[in-house]
Write a protein that holds these residues in place. Structure first.
Motif, PDB file in Angstrom:
ATOM      1  N   SER A 403      55.530   3.977 -22.308  1.00  0.00           N
ATOM      2  CA  SER A 403      55.813   4.647 -21.039  1.00  0.00           C
ATOM      3  C   SER A 403      54.542   4.891 -20.235  1.00  0.00           C
ATOM      4  O   SER A 403      54.514   4.699 -19.011  1.00  0.00           O
ATOM      5  N   ARG A 406      53.375   1.625 -18.649  1.00  0.00           N
ATOM      6  CA  ARG A 406      54.205   1.281 -17.493  1.00  0.00           C
ATOM      7  C   ARG A 406      53.810   2.115 -16.280  1.00  0.00           C
ATOM      8  O   ARG A 406      53.648   1.591 -15.163  1.00  0.00           O
ATOM      9  N   SER A 407      53.670   3.408 -16.477  1.00  0.00           N
ATOM     10  CA  SER A 407      53.313   4.293 -15.375  1.00  0.00           C
ATOM     11  C   SER A 407      51.941   3.937 -14.819  1.00  0.00           C
ATOM     12  O   SER A 407      51.727   3.919 -13.593  1.00  0.00           O
ATOM     13  N   ASP A 409      50.422   1.041 -14.869  1.00  0.00           N
ATOM     14  CA  ASP A 409      50.445  -0.223 -14.131  1.00  0.00           C
ATOM     15  C   ASP A 409      50.900  -0.003 -12.692  1.00  0.00           C
ATOM     16  O   ASP A 409      50.377  -0.630 -11.750  1.00  0.00           O
ATOM     17  N   LYS A 410      51.873   0.886 -12.502  1.00  0.00           N
ATOM     18  CA  LYS A 410      52.323   1.203 -11.142  1.00  0.00           C
ATOM     19  C   LYS A 410      51.222   1.924 -10.368  1.00  0.00           C
ATOM     20  O   LYS A 410      50.996   1.655  -9.180  1.00  0.00           O
ATOM     21  N   GLN A 411      50.535   2.844 -11.050  1.00  0.00           N
ATOM     22  CA  GLN A 411      49.433   3.548 -10.394  1.00  0.00           C
ATOM     23  C   GLN A 411      48.324   2.578 -10.008  1.00  0.00           C
ATOM     24  O   GLN A 411      47.701   2.723  -8.950  1.00  0.00           O
ATOM     25  N   ALA A 413      48.509  -0.534  -9.115  1.00  0.00           N
ATOM     26  CA  ALA A 413      48.842  -1.300  -7.913  1.00  0.00           C
ATOM     27  C   ALA A 413      48.591  -0.457  -6.664  1.00  0.00           C
ATOM     28  O   ALA A 413      47.991  -0.931  -5.680  1.00  0.00           O
ATOM     29  N   ASP A 414      49.041   0.797  -6.702  1.00  0.00           N
ATOM     30  CA  ASP A 414      48.832   1.686  -5.547  1.00  0.00           C
ATOM     31  C   ASP A 414      47.350   1.994  -5.346  1.00  0.00           C
ATOM     32  O   ASP A 414      46.856   2.012  -4.209  1.00  0.00           O
ATOM     33  N   ARG A 417      45.458  -0.928  -3.769  1.00  0.00           N
ATOM     34  CA  ARG A 417      45.700  -1.026  -2.322  1.00  0.00           C
ATOM     35  C   ARG A 417      44.916   0.044  -1.573  1.00  0.00           C
ATOM     36  O   ARG A 417      44.350  -0.211  -0.489  1.00  0.00           O
ATOM     37  N   ARG A 464      43.803   2.105 -19.166  1.00  0.00           N
ATOM     38  CA  ARG A 464      44.811   1.157 -19.646  1.00  0.00           C
ATOM     39  C   ARG A 464      44.361   0.498 -20.957  1.00  0.00           C
ATOM     40  O   ARG A 464      45.161   0.305 -21.877  1.00  0.00           O
TER      41      ARG A 464
END
Length: 508
Positions: A403, A406-407, A409-411, A413-414, A417, A464
């Motif tokens: 978990s 997964r969290s 990996d989303k962070q 990406a943001d 950017r 990570r």
């Protein structure tokens, strides 16, 4: 209560009497019994816990023992090998195994006959006014006595065999504990090494920030000379450079501290840490979950295997306690010579022969044996509960790491950017400042935003990697009960031991 029957080889009637008495003693063994003492506790099976959504199969492989190589840094596997070879925590675990092994040898010896030899020489003056009249009374005599004796406890009810099996199970548990110590130590070295990599990465960010702020300072000096800025802007730029240098120096101190921590994990002095080169860990490593993780995890996690062997040891402990309710039968025999003086010491007339069974049976013990058995069942239930909790914690450990990855990996990406946007804003602000189209404050704000985002991306990237190492550890770190000869034969990892404990009636 003990009855000892001794008989001469020619006395058939005495032999019959001894055998009859032994049989009668066995018949009385039911006076103390363990009726009503049992347990309904069971070890949990992995399929009892729903985990398909939290821990989905991904077709991956279980971690190998050399899992550290996949991070692309040749120094990391070498450090782990060094730690496993010299660390005191591993030596402590090995000492516990050696101690458990000694218990096995002691328990095994009880299954075999014992043979002893003795010799004594006594010089004694017999009283002239006591038991022996003259010429013995009032005279010195020497008595020589030599005896070879043998005894054998007939383990009819399996008490000694259960004690041996318990010792074997405890040794297996100690071996699994040592494997857990190895997995934990290897993961600790890798995670600390990754922390060192993170500090170096942040230090690189700090060095780039110093260079950026020095560039801004040069632009400010040019603007001051052109009359576009004042000494306020100049001093502000100089202060920002000094602040960045302070941050870099602080990171140097943290790097040195982590080096010392690594040296301690390696079992070496602090100077060993100063010789560790800058890490080059690949942050893009991705650990893929194998299929059927919950079911196979019980053979891949050494802490679960150790807990399972503790349950097995408790089961044999119960069997031993139940055997205490049945009679113990010991066979004993002795042969030797006993004589006054040396002249007739080794003659046939000086022979002495002893033989006979000894029977010990519990008839009335005021509940001591039942209390002991209840205590053994309590230990068993405690070990079952520990196994179940260890299994739950292990599955939760895997799910939590999955978990978190997964969290993150989303962070990532943001955050990436945000860093791209902040870097572009900073570059535009510098260009406008240099051209005299915007004030210094706009550059400083853009710089602070860019720096914060770059630090965030750096932290997330190395975090990570830390989670990947934690996931490897939660999957057992390359341990396999079968390859380490720690699988429980005949019972399987998912089968409860309660039935074996409750049916642990001594075999007749």
């Amino acid at each position: 209560m003990k009855h000892l029957f001794q008989f001469a080889p020619t006395g058939q009637s005495r032999v019959k009497s001894a055998v009859a008495a032994a049989v009668a003693a066995l018949a009385l063994a039911g006076c103390a019994n363990y009726a009503g003492i049992s347990s309904d506790k069971q070890i949990a099976a992995p399929e009892n816990f729903e985990a398909t959504q939290s821990v989905p199969g991904q077709g991956g492989q279980w971690p190998a023992l050399d899992w550290a190589k996949q991070f692309g840094d040749p120094q990391l596997p070498q450090l782990i090998d060094e730690a496993l070879a010299d660390n005191p925590s591993i030596a402590q675990a090995q000492a516990r195994i050696a101690k458990a092994s000694s218990y096995i040898e002691t328990s095994r010896s009880a299954l075999y006959p014992k043979v002893n030899g003795s010799y004594s020489w006594t010089r004694e003056l017999y009283s002239a006014n006591a038991l022996f009249p003259p010429p013995y009374g009032g005279t010195w005599f020497s008595e020589n006595n030599v005896l070879a004796s043998a005894s054998w406890e007939l383990d009819l009810w399996g008490k000694n065999r259960s004690r041996l099996n318990m010792a074997v199970s405890q040794q297996k548990a100690a071996e699994a504990d040592m494997q857990q110590a190895r997995v934990t130590l290897a993961a600790s070295v890798a995670r600390t090494y990754n922390q060192l990599a993170l500090l170096y990465a942040l230090r690189d960010v700090a060095q780039r920030e110093i260079a950026n702020r020095q560039d801004v300072g040069r632009i400010t000096n040019g603007r001051v000379a052109a009359g576009l800025d004042t000494n306020v802007e100049r001093r502000t730029a100089e202060g920002n450079v000094a602040t960045s240098q302070t941050n870099s120096t602080e990171l140097d101190g943290q790097i040195e501290t982590v080096r010392y921590q690594l040296a301690a994990l390696l079992g070496k002095g602090p100077d060993r840490g100063l010789k560790i080169a800058k890490p080059v860990i690949d942050p893009n490593v991705n650990v893929t979950l194998p299929d059927n993780v919950p079911a196979d995890l019980v053979a891949r996690r050494p802490d679960i295997v150790a807990a399972r062997w503790q349950v097995e040891a408790a089961t044999h402990n119960i069997k031993e306690a139940k055997a205490e309710f049945f009679p113990d039968i010991n066979l004993a025999a002795g042969f030797g010579f006993d004589a006054f003086g040396w002249g007739r010491f080794l003659q046939a007339s000086s022979r002495q022969i002893q033989m006979g069974p000894a029977v010990h049976l519990p008839i009335f013990d005021a509940g001591a044996l039942r209390a002991q058995l209840k205590g053994r069942y309590a230990d068993f239930e405690g070990d079952v509960a520990n196994y179940n909790q260890t299994l739950i914690n292990a599955m939760n450990d895997v799910a939590t790491n999955i978990s978190a990855i997964r969290s993150l990996d989303k962070q990532m990406a943001d955050a990436q950017r945000a860093l791209t946007a902040a870097s572009s804003a900073y570059q535009l602000a510098v260009i406008r400042y240099k051209a005299g189209l915007s004030p210094q404050l706009q550059v400083l704000n853009a710089d602070e935003n860019r720096l914060a985002n770059e630090q965030t991306v750096t932290n997330l990237r190395l975090k990570r990697t830390d989670l990947q190492i934690a996931l490897i550890k939660s999957l057992g770190g390359g341990f396999d009960a079968t390859s380490n000869d720690l699988a429980i034969d005949g019972s399987g990892q998912n089968q409860a031991s309660t039935q074996a404990a409750n049916q642990a009636t001594p075999s007749k």
